[in-house]
Design a protein around this motif. Sequence first.
Motif, PDB file in Angstrom:
ATOM      1  N   VAL A 160       5.200  72.108  25.627  1.00  0.00           N
ATOM      2  CA  VAL A 160       5.066  70.720  26.459  1.00  0.00           C
ATOM      3  C   VAL A 160       5.709  69.781  25.518  1.00  0.00           C
ATOM      4  O   VAL A 160       6.398  68.929  26.053  1.00  0.00           O
ATOM      5  CB  VAL A 160       3.664  70.542  26.878  1.00  0.00           C
ATOM      6  CG1 VAL A 160       3.469  69.189  27.399  1.00  0.00           C
ATOM      7  CG2 VAL A 160       3.095  71.571  27.760  1.00  0.00           C
ATOM      8  N   LYS A 161       5.422  69.657  24.359  1.00  0.00           N
ATOM      9  CA  LYS A 161       5.891  68.495  23.498  1.00  0.00           C
ATOM     10  C   LYS A 161       7.268  68.729  23.198  1.00  0.00           C
ATOM     11  O   LYS A 161       8.146  67.712  23.252  1.00  0.00           O
ATOM     12  CB  LYS A 161       5.017  68.727  22.107  1.00  0.00           C
ATOM     13  CG  LYS A 161       3.753  68.231  22.260  1.00  0.00           C
ATOM     14  CD  LYS A 161       2.926  67.985  21.057  1.00  0.00           C
ATOM     15  CE  LYS A 161       1.424  67.564  21.263  1.00  0.00           C
ATOM     16  NZ  LYS A 161       0.911  67.144  19.894  1.00  0.00           N
TER      17      LYS A 161
ATOM     18  N   GLN B 206       9.464  69.599  25.365  1.00  0.00           N
ATOM     19  CA  GLN B 206      10.190  69.207  26.490  1.00  0.00           C
ATOM     20  C   GLN B 206      10.269  67.836  26.575  1.00  0.00           C
ATOM     21  O   GLN B 206      10.864  67.224  27.594  1.00  0.00           O
ATOM     22  CB  GLN B 206       9.671  69.862  27.644  1.00  0.00           C
ATOM     23  CG  GLN B 206      10.120  71.410  27.643  1.00  0.00           C
ATOM     24  CD  GLN B 206       9.225  72.054  28.748  1.00  0.00           C
ATOM     25  OE1 GLN B 206       8.682  71.415  29.622  1.00  0.00           O
ATOM     26  NE2 GLN B 206       9.277  73.411  28.987  1.00  0.00           N
ATOM     27  N   ARG B 207       9.583  67.075  25.823  1.00  0.00           N
ATOM     28  CA  ARG B 207       9.589  65.528  25.742  1.00  0.00           C
ATOM     29  C   ARG B 207      10.755  64.888  25.051  1.00  0.00           C
ATOM     30  O   ARG B 207      10.834  63.694  25.103  1.00  0.00           O
ATOM     31  CB  ARG B 207       8.150  64.920  25.218  1.00  0.00           C
ATOM     32  CG  ARG B 207       7.061  65.277  25.862  1.00  0.00           C
ATOM     33  CD  ARG B 207       5.955  64.518  25.190  1.00  0.00           C
ATOM     34  NE  ARG B 207       4.736  64.952  25.737  1.00  0.00           N
ATOM     35  CZ  ARG B 207       3.483  64.827  25.100  1.00  0.00           C
ATOM     36  NH1 ARG B 207       3.467  64.540  23.844  1.00  0.00           N
ATOM     37  NH2 ARG B 207       2.521  65.306  25.802  1.00  0.00           N
TER      38      ARG B 207
END
Length: 133
Positions: free
Chosen positions: A124-125, A127-128
Amino acid sequence: MNALVLNESEVEFTAIRAQGAGGQNVNKVSNAVHLRFDIAASSLPGEIKEKLRAMRDQRISSDGIVVIKAQKHRSLERNREDGLVRLRELIAAAAFVPVVRRPTKPSRSAQRKRIESKIKRGQVKLQRGRVSE
């Protein structure tokens, strides 16, 4: 060892004059109490005597005598009771035996779930980041 009985005949009380404010009464009435308790001559179990002697408390002299000064209340009887309560608390602190902690380790499934959740959070991180065109 749960019910330690303190024999009050082993405790010596001395009435003294209290310090601090009290008006005219403070100079003529001895209503504070010096409580003296000889650890060696007491009827406490041997291991509690040793723990009491080993405690780093300023109320315990090098001779093994506990001296408690009680002057919180205005009456001699209440100060006497206060001194006994504080002595009982000191003895209870010496008699306390902590529960031994048995180290445990997480199960394999718990370890696997933890690692999977860390990997998922890392994805998730990742993709930031900035969006490239």
